[in-house]
Design an enzyme around this catalytic site. Structure first.
Site, mmCIF file in Angstrom:
data_model
loop_
_atom_site.group_PDB
_atom_site.id
_atom_site.type_symbol
_atom_site.label_atom_id
_atom_site.label_comp_id
_atom_site.label_asym_id
_atom_site.label_seq_id
_atom_site.Cartn_x
_atom_site.Cartn_y
_atom_site.Cartn_z
ATOM 1 N N GLY A 22 0.768 -1.237 0.000
ATOM 2 C CA GLY A 22 0.000 0.000 0.000
ATOM 3 C C GLY A 22 0.796 1.282 0.000
ATOM 4 N N GLY A 23 2.092 1.208 -0.308
ATOM 5 C CA GLY A 23 2.901 2.420 -0.240
ATOM 6 C C GLY A 23 3.469 2.894 -1.557
ATOM 7 N N SER A 24 3.139 2.236 -2.650
ATOM 8 C CA SER A 24 3.646 2.663 -3.960
ATOM 9 C C SER A 24 2.679 2.210 -5.042
ATOM 10 C CB SER A 24 5.042 2.082 -4.228
ATOM 11 O OG SER A 24 4.991 0.664 -4.308
ATOM 12 N N ASN A 97 -3.406 -6.391 -2.692
ATOM 13 C CA ASN A 97 -2.956 -5.657 -3.866
ATOM 14 C C ASN A 97 -1.547 -6.019 -4.314
ATOM 15 O OD1 ASN A 97 -2.452 -3.084 -5.623
ATOM 16 N ND2 ASN A 97 -1.010 -2.892 -3.924
ATOM 17 N N SER A 149 -5.945 -9.717 -12.488
ATOM 18 C CA SER A 149 -5.455 -8.988 -13.652
ATOM 19 C C SER A 149 -6.131 -9.538 -14.901
ATOM 20 C CB SER A 149 -3.933 -9.151 -13.786
ATOM 21 O OG SER A 149 -3.471 -8.683 -15.037
ATOM 22 N N TYR A 162 3.241 -15.374 -13.393
ATOM 23 C CA TYR A 162 2.354 -14.288 -12.968
ATOM 24 C C TYR A 162 0.937 -14.516 -13.488
ATOM 25 C CZ TYR A 162 0.504 -9.477 -12.813
ATOM 26 O OH TYR A 162 -0.266 -8.356 -12.599
ATOM 27 N N THR A 164 -0.431 -17.324 -14.270
ATOM 28 C CA THR A 164 -0.984 -18.446 -13.513
ATOM 29 C C THR A 164 -1.531 -17.987 -12.169
ATOM 30 O OG1 THR A 164 0.544 -20.016 -14.558
ATOM 31 C CG2 THR A 164 -0.424 -20.676 -12.460
#
Length: 258
Positions: A22-24, A97, A149, A162, A164
């Site tokens: 949550g920082g970038s 996330n 995604s 990724y 998968t």
């Protein structure tokens, strides 16, 4: 970073929110988006986010709780969630996330790299839900938002581990929605398209690639972090109280889910 909320979700005021990564990038936009709604936000990230925390405190009058954590360390991740609950009350909004979309091929990827990819991109989604669910049940319900995604829906090449993991997230979301529904815990997946974060621009966004992708979108404008905030807030809010087990696509119109 500038976040401009298009809607106010009143029930998110004072909600205890936990965000991984949550920082970038998108995660930072999410942290700010929840802060703007009046939520109590805790987030984990491996890299230092103290500058971002100071920026948020100056802008919003209160700081998110930053807990340094490598999400592949499940013990540390559990501890971080316990710290968040101690500070803000039981986590009632969980946003999974954090991800790593580093490119790789089929032949140049070994077992260690494969396991590490899934340990970042899929495994935490299960164990954060496991940790949060009892507190959500005791609180009368909650919302889990798992970031997937559209990459696997498009059949993208160049990062099969990724892809998968992202496909697995939607399956996990569906299973958890069924399992946790009786406790009034909703579980949904959010499916971003190609969001042009600074990382994407630095590493993979070529003029040719950007042009080709834009031609696949119905809406002829590239996505930025801001475009993901309000969809996430909607899924977290009781505005979507009868929506669970779903995949919400925000990609400018590249793929369809029905």
């Amino acid at each position: 970073m500038t976040a401009t909320p298009y809607a106010t979700f009143h029930d998110l005021k004072d909600a205890s929110v936990f965000i991984t990564g949550g920082g970038s990038g998108i995660g930072a936009a999410l942290t700010e988006g929840f802060l703007a709604q009046g939520a109590q936000v805790a987030f984990v990230q491996r890299s230092d986010a103290s500058g971002f925390v100071a920026e948020m405190e100056e802008k919003h009058g209160r700081a998110p709780l930053f807990i340094p954590c490598d999400i592949t360390d499940l013990g540390a991740l559990k501890s971080a969630m316990e710290q968040a609950a101690a500070a803000h009350g039981p986590v009632t909004v969980l946003v999974n996330n954090a991800a790593n979309d580093s490119r790789h091929g089929l032949q140049d990827y070994d077992e260690e790299a494969w396991n590490r990819s899934l340990n970042i991109n899929l495994r935490p989604h299960f164990f954060t839900a496991q940790q949060a669910a009892p507190g959500m049940k005791a609180a009368g319900g909650g919302a889990i938002i798992n970031f997937s995604s559209v990459s696997y829906m498009m059949g993208n090449a160049g990062y099969p581990a990724y892809v998968t993991a992202k496909a697995g997230i939607t399956g996990l979301t569906r299973g958890l929605a069924r399992e946790l529904g009786p406790d009034n815990i909703r579980v949904n997946a959010l499916m971003p398209g190609w969001v042009l974060t600074q990382r994407q621009m630095d590493l993979w966004a070529t003029p040719e690639g950007l042009k080709a992708h834009l031609e696949q979108q119905c809406l002829p404008e590239h996505l930025v972090e801001q475009d993901i905030i309000d969809g996430t807030l909607f899924l977290a809010s009781k505005t979507s109280r009868m929506m669970t087990g779903q995949a919400l696509v925000i990609d400018g119109g590249v793929v369809v889910t029905g």
